[in-house]
Write an enzyme that holds these catalytic residues in place. Sequence first.
Site, PDB file in Angstrom:
ATOM      1  N   SER A   1      67.341  -4.452 -41.612  1.00  0.00           N
ATOM      2  CA  SER A   1      67.327  -4.188 -42.793  1.00  0.00           C
ATOM      3  C   SER A   1      66.933  -4.930 -44.097  1.00  0.00           C
ATOM      4  CB  SER A   1      68.667  -3.283 -43.397  1.00  0.00           C
ATOM      5  OG  SER A   1      68.983  -3.006 -44.819  1.00  0.00           O
TER       6      SER A   1
ATOM      7  N   ASP B   1      71.247  -6.788 -34.694  1.00  0.00           N
ATOM      8  CA  ASP B   1      71.979  -6.238 -36.115  1.00  0.00           C
ATOM      9  C   ASP B   1      73.069  -5.737 -35.799  1.00  0.00           C
ATOM     10  OD1 ASP B   1      70.404  -5.652 -39.276  1.00  0.00           O
ATOM     11  OD2 ASP B   1      72.206  -4.465 -38.640  1.00  0.00           O
TER      12      ASP B   1
ATOM     13  N   ASP C   1      77.024  -8.414 -33.989  1.00  0.00           N
ATOM     14  CA  ASP C   1      77.866  -8.796 -34.880  1.00  0.00           C
ATOM     15  C   ASP C   1      77.895 -10.393 -35.069  1.00  0.00           C
ATOM     16  OD1 ASP C   1      79.734  -9.519 -36.823  1.00  0.00           O
ATOM     17  OD2 ASP C   1      81.313  -7.995 -36.465  1.00  0.00           O
TER      18      ASP C   1
ATOM     19  N   TYR D   1      80.502 -15.950 -51.131  1.00  0.00           N
ATOM     20  CA  TYR D   1      79.033 -15.890 -50.896  1.00  0.00           C
ATOM     21  C   TYR D   1      78.341 -17.057 -51.442  1.00  0.00           C
ATOM     22  CZ  TYR D   1      74.350 -13.838 -50.702  1.00  0.00           C
ATOM     23  OH  TYR D   1      73.061 -13.394 -50.801  1.00  0.00           O
TER      24      TYR D   1
ATOM     25  N   LYS E   1      76.658 -19.758 -48.773  1.00  0.00           N
ATOM     26  CA  LYS E   1      75.203 -19.914 -48.865  1.00  0.00           C
ATOM     27  C   LYS E   1      74.792 -21.344 -48.950  1.00  0.00           C
ATOM     28  CE  LYS E   1      73.581 -15.827 -47.765  1.00  0.00           C
ATOM     29  NZ  LYS E   1      72.651 -15.529 -46.773  1.00  0.00           N
TER      30      LYS E   1
HETATM   31  P1  NAP Z   1      70.651  -5.958 -46.355  1.00  0.00           P
HETATM   32  O1  NAP Z   1      69.569  -4.981 -46.435  1.00  0.00           O
HETATM   33  O2  NAP Z   1      71.913  -5.690 -46.311  1.00  0.00           O
HETATM   34  O3  NAP Z   1      70.369  -6.430 -44.841  1.00  0.00           O
HETATM   35  C1  NAP Z   1      71.201  -7.168 -44.189  1.00  0.00           C
HETATM   36  C2  NAP Z   1      71.262  -6.587 -42.747  1.00  0.00           C
HETATM   37  O4  NAP Z   1      72.385  -7.584 -42.212  1.00  0.00           O
HETATM   38  C3  NAP Z   1      71.952  -5.251 -42.594  1.00  0.00           C
HETATM   39  O5  NAP Z   1      71.107  -4.536 -41.460  1.00  0.00           O
HETATM   40  C4  NAP Z   1      73.316  -5.551 -42.158  1.00  0.00           C
HETATM   41  O6  NAP Z   1      73.910  -4.450 -41.631  1.00  0.00           O
HETATM   42  C5  NAP Z   1      73.339  -6.879 -41.163  1.00  0.00           C
HETATM   43  N1  NAP Z   1      74.471  -7.327 -41.180  1.00  0.00           N
HETATM   44  C6  NAP Z   1      75.516  -7.423 -42.041  1.00  0.00           C
HETATM   45  N2  NAP Z   1      76.778  -8.036 -41.394  1.00  0.00           N
HETATM   46  C7  NAP Z   1      76.213  -8.426 -40.364  1.00  0.00           C
HETATM   47  C8  NAP Z   1      76.983  -8.888 -39.185  1.00  0.00           C
HETATM   48  N3  NAP Z   1      78.403  -9.364 -39.407  1.00  0.00           N
HETATM   49  N4  NAP Z   1      76.163  -9.175 -38.028  1.00  0.00           N
HETATM   50  C9  NAP Z   1      74.853  -8.807 -37.855  1.00  0.00           C
HETATM   51  N5  NAP Z   1      74.396  -8.348 -38.916  1.00  0.00           N
HETATM   52  C10 NAP Z   1      74.973  -7.967 -40.175  1.00  0.00           C
HETATM   53  O7  NAP Z   1      70.308  -7.217 -47.171  1.00  0.00           O
HETATM   54  P2  NAP Z   1      69.275  -8.041 -47.473  1.00  0.00           P
HETATM   55  O8  NAP Z   1      69.126  -8.022 -48.862  1.00  0.00           O
HETATM   56  O9  NAP Z   1      67.904  -7.898 -46.917  1.00  0.00           O
HETATM   57  O10 NAP Z   1      69.816  -9.607 -47.100  1.00  0.00           O
HETATM   58  C11 NAP Z   1      69.184 -10.391 -46.041  1.00  0.00           C
HETATM   59  C12 NAP Z   1      69.674 -11.760 -46.310  1.00  0.00           C
HETATM   60  O11 NAP Z   1      69.107 -12.191 -47.503  1.00  0.00           O
HETATM   61  C13 NAP Z   1      71.121 -12.090 -46.477  1.00  0.00           C
HETATM   62  O12 NAP Z   1      71.521 -13.148 -45.913  1.00  0.00           O
HETATM   63  C14 NAP Z   1      71.362 -12.219 -48.021  1.00  0.00           C
HETATM   64  O13 NAP Z   1      72.481 -12.828 -48.337  1.00  0.00           O
HETATM   65  C15 NAP Z   1      70.099 -13.013 -48.327  1.00  0.00           C
HETATM   66  N6  NAP Z   1      69.788 -12.589 -49.795  1.00  0.00           N
HETATM   67  C16 NAP Z   1      69.227 -11.513 -50.085  1.00  0.00           C
HETATM   68  C17 NAP Z   1      69.024 -11.313 -51.596  1.00  0.00           C
HETATM   69  C18 NAP Z   1      68.316 -10.163 -52.322  1.00  0.00           C
HETATM   70  O14 NAP Z   1      68.122 -10.274 -53.394  1.00  0.00           O
HETATM   71  N7  NAP Z   1      68.311  -9.086 -51.706  1.00  0.00           N
HETATM   72  C19 NAP Z   1      68.994 -12.582 -52.393  1.00  0.00           C
HETATM   73  C20 NAP Z   1      69.506 -13.705 -51.935  1.00  0.00           C
HETATM   74  C21 NAP Z   1      69.743 -13.988 -50.698  1.00  0.00           C
HETATM   75  P3  NAP Z   1      74.800  -3.285 -42.324  1.00  0.00           P
HETATM   76  O15 NAP Z   1      73.620  -2.741 -43.198  1.00  0.00           O
HETATM   77  O16 NAP Z   1      75.121  -2.303 -41.424  1.00  0.00           O
HETATM   78  O17 NAP Z   1      75.682  -4.122 -43.085  1.00  0.00           O
END
Ligand code: NAP
Length: 247
Positions: free
Chosen positions: A13, A34, A60, A152, A156
């Site tokens: 995702s 995932d 997980d 969080y 991080k």
């Molecule tokens: P996202 O769309 O929610 O994607 C995260 C993925 O990780 C989802 O498929 C989620 O599954 C999976 N996941 C959650 N818990 C997990 C676990 N325990 N084991 C394995 N997989 C797991 O989020 P994203 O925005 O792309 O985030 C990706 C990374 O970027 C994260 O580390 C986030 O902290 C970081 N980040 C994002 C942003 C932003 O603005 N989007 C900014 C700074 C940092 P489920 O959907 O089933 O939970």
Amino acid sequence: MSSRTAVVTGGASGIGEAISRRLAADGAMVAILDIDGSAAEALASSIELSGGKAIGLTADVTDRAAIDAGLNEARTRLGRPTILVNSAGLSIDGPFLEITAETWNRSLAINLTGTFDSCQAVLPDMIEEGWGRIVNISSSSIHSGAPGLAGYVAAKSGVVGLTKVLALEFAKFGITVNTVPPGFIDTPMLRNTVEKGFIDLDQQTARTPVGRIGQPEDVAAVCAFLTSEEAGYVTGQSIGVNGGRNT
Ligand code: NAP
């Protein structure tokens, strides 16, 4: 990158999906790990339909045995992994005085210990190969702070420290370890945080010099470079993808 096996945690995702697609388009064989195994499998099928090589696996990252099992399957089906991108993450905190020990521990488990375990599980493959690339996705909130996200942001920030230590310990094996702290990137996680009222997207866009929210592909492009052959002299670094914020 055609002979390389890449593992992307949280790869089904948002940012992880874009990274999985990009590494596959660049020729890597991608194991998408995932917690949502069916989403990982669906993405792998979509990548294969476009001519890439990918498999989707349920894991997980808070469960070391599940990581090890996923990696064993990746080794058997795709070969020894030498690229790892840790993108699995979750923002689950809330107002500081209301954070329970359970929530705090879960936030650290997913966002920090999951990265530790995934790195520890893959590094022996990289040492054996004498080559490796690790990219840990952290967050620009480590620079700015973020109300309601204490666990969080703490986790991080830990990812950045972990990245620096691994870079120093494993440079001699031809392994680089870097972190990408993204700014606001349009993904399900961001939309969820906006819905909870922790982020005002219009306000944040106005404060972003390039004048837009980032796309997952913006982060994937930097990961593609950091995991490439030519990035061998870049290690222990934090490469922000944030539209000019936190410069
Ligand atoms: P996202 O769309 O929610 O994607 C995260 C993925 O990780 C989802 O498929 C989620 O599954 C999976 N996941 C959650 N818990 C997990 C676990 N325990 N084991 C394995 N997989 C797991 O989020 P994203 O925005 O792309 O985030 C990706 C990374 O970027 C994260 O580390 C986030 O902290 C970081 N980040 C994002 C942003 C932003 O603005 N989007 C900014 C700074 C940092 P489920 O959907 O089933 O939970």
